[in-house]
Structure formats: structure tokens, C-alpha cells
Scaffold this motif. Sequence first.
Motif, PDB file in Angstrom:
ATOM      1  N   VAL A  61       0.735  -1.149   0.051  1.00  0.00           N
ATOM      2  CA  VAL A  61       0.014  -0.002   0.195  1.00  0.00           C
ATOM      3  C   VAL A  61       0.787   1.491   0.003  1.00  0.00           C
ATOM      4  N   MET A  62       0.379   2.227  -0.841  1.00  0.00           N
ATOM      5  CA  MET A  62       1.205   3.457  -0.870  1.00  0.00           C
ATOM      6  C   MET A  62       0.198   4.679  -1.070  1.00  0.00           C
ATOM      7  N   LEU A  63       0.761   5.982  -0.678  1.00  0.00           N
ATOM      8  CA  LEU A  63      -0.303   7.246  -0.560  1.00  0.00           C
ATOM      9  C   LEU A  63       0.638   8.059  -1.166  1.00  0.00           C
ATOM     10  N   LEU A  64       0.241   9.047  -1.915  1.00  0.00           N
ATOM     11  CA  LEU A  64       0.582  10.242  -2.427  1.00  0.00           C
ATOM     12  C   LEU A  64      -0.103  11.277  -2.272  1.00  0.00           C
ATOM     13  N   ARG A  87       9.243  13.944  -0.402  1.00  0.00           N
ATOM     14  CA  ARG A  87       8.487  14.804  -1.314  1.00  0.00           C
ATOM     15  C   ARG A  87       8.973  14.560  -2.627  1.00  0.00           C
ATOM     16  N   ILE A  88       8.113  14.495  -3.702  1.00  0.00           N
ATOM     17  CA  ILE A  88       8.464  14.137  -5.179  1.00  0.00           C
ATOM     18  C   ILE A  88       7.585  15.302  -5.947  1.00  0.00           C
ATOM     19  N   MET A  89       8.238  16.081  -6.390  1.00  0.00           N
ATOM     20  CA  MET A  89       7.692  17.315  -7.390  1.00  0.00           C
ATOM     21  C   MET A  89       6.382  17.656  -6.830  1.00  0.00           C
ATOM     22  N   GLY A  90       6.316  18.321  -5.484  1.00  0.00           N
ATOM     23  CA  GLY A  90       5.139  18.731  -5.216  1.00  0.00           C
ATOM     24  C   GLY A  90       4.115  17.841  -4.446  1.00  0.00           C
ATOM     25  N   TRP A  91       4.536  16.559  -4.691  1.00  0.00           N
ATOM     26  CA  TRP A  91       3.645  15.345  -3.902  1.00  0.00           C
ATOM     27  C   TRP A  91       4.392  15.039  -2.636  1.00  0.00           C
ATOM     28  N   TRP A  92       3.957  14.514  -1.714  1.00  0.00           N
ATOM     29  CA  TRP A  92       4.426  13.815  -0.497  1.00  0.00           C
ATOM     30  C   TRP A  92       4.018  12.344  -0.661  1.00  0.00           C
ATOM     31  N   GLN A  93       5.008  11.520  -0.381  1.00  0.00           N
ATOM     32  CA  GLN A  93       4.697   9.738  -0.492  1.00  0.00           C
ATOM     33  C   GLN A  93       5.214   9.240   0.573  1.00  0.00           C
ATOM     34  N   ARG A  94       4.508   8.109   0.813  1.00  0.00           N
ATOM     35  CA  ARG A  94       4.505   7.214   1.973  1.00  0.00           C
ATOM     36  C   ARG A  94       4.292   5.918   1.305  1.00  0.00           C
ATOM     37  N   ASP A  95       5.075   4.804   1.674  1.00  0.00           N
ATOM     38  CA  ASP A  95       4.671   3.476   1.365  1.00  0.00           C
ATOM     39  C   ASP A  95       4.642   3.054   2.836  1.00  0.00           C
ATOM     40  N   PHE A  96       4.055   1.507   2.722  1.00  0.00           N
ATOM     41  CA  PHE A  96       3.835   0.878   4.203  1.00  0.00           C
ATOM     42  C   PHE A  96       4.255  -0.261   4.226  1.00  0.00           C
ATOM     43  N   TYR A  97       4.968  -0.885   3.068  1.00  0.00           N
ATOM     44  CA  TYR A  97       5.663  -1.872   3.007  1.00  0.00           C
ATOM     45  C   TYR A  97       6.246  -2.614   4.234  1.00  0.00           C
ATOM     46  N   ASP A  98       6.977  -1.858   4.964  1.00  0.00           N
ATOM     47  CA  ASP A  98       7.847  -2.284   6.202  1.00  0.00           C
ATOM     48  C   ASP A  98       6.974  -2.330   7.109  1.00  0.00           C
ATOM     49  N   LEU A  99       5.781  -2.027   7.090  1.00  0.00           N
ATOM     50  CA  LEU A  99       4.826  -2.381   8.291  1.00  0.00           C
ATOM     51  C   LEU A  99       3.959  -3.603   8.099  1.00  0.00           C
ATOM     52  N   ARG A 100       4.006  -4.201   6.940  1.00  0.00           N
ATOM     53  CA  ARG A 100       3.329  -5.514   6.815  1.00  0.00           C
ATOM     54  C   ARG A 100       1.945  -5.444   6.741  1.00  0.00           C
TER      55      ARG A 100
END
Length: 148
Positions: A61-64, A87-100
Motif C-alpha cells: 500500500v502506498m499513499l501520495l 517529497r516528489i515534485m510537489g507531492w508527498w509519498q509514503r509506502d507501508f511495505y515495512d509495516l506489513r
Amino acid sequence: MPTAPDWHWLEESLKALLCAWWEQLPAQIGPDVAGFNIVPRGDHAGTFSTLSVLCSQTDGVMLLVDDRAVRGGTPSEVMAGRGWHDRIMGWWQRDFYDLRAEGPAVAARIAVGEARLRGVLSPADLGTAEVRCEGGGRLTLPGLALQL
């Protein structure tokens, strides 16, 4: 499914959907990415523009979140405090892979919190857009409690 009457309902609906995606979607879509956008509806969006919710075999799961409506962008330390990573070109990103298996619940909490912090008054002021799966086919969002 009716629109979520409150923030807790929306968070629980999003959590249930993301838990199902985390468990089942990668096996169904292989290396493709599925996702949708949460977007403002009406005049009560504050600085909320778009929050993309994605799921893939690689990243889970990933959010932008689009931060371009905030003049100069939200400071890194503020966004890090909210749980965002990059921060990627005006967007903030977060993935949750590490949280399983805990990732979907954290993602739902961050997504709902971000909408509220950016001035959205109610889940009724949100909807979905661009529901998609790279490999094609039909993707539905049962039980999400947001308008299409």
C-alpha cells in the motif's frame, strides 16, 4: 454503500478496503498497480487537492498527497510528523511495505488525518476519481463510503 457520516467511519472503511487489497490484490494483479484518487467535492476542500491510494506487489500500500496548493509546500518536519516520508515534485509519498499487515491501518489513519488537516470539513466533501488497474479489467471499491 452510503457516504461515510463521520471521519471514524471513513477511516474504518478505508482500512477494511486496504487490508483486503494488501492480502489479496497482489496475487490477483501480479506486477501491476491498482489505485484510486480521493478528491474534494464541493467548496469545503481547504488546501486538499488529491490523495492517491495505490497498491502493488512491490510496494504494498502506498499513499501520495498533492502538496502544491500549499504556498511553498508544507515544511518537511511537519510532513514527517504526520507520517509522510518523501517529497516528489510537489507531492508527498509514503509506502507501508515495512509495516506489513499493520500498513493498511496506518495508511487509512494518515489518509483521513491528512484530509482533515488540509481543511476538509466532512467525508461528504470527498469523493473518488481515477479508479484504475494498470493491467485493465474492472476495479470496484466496495464499502469505501465515498462518492464516485
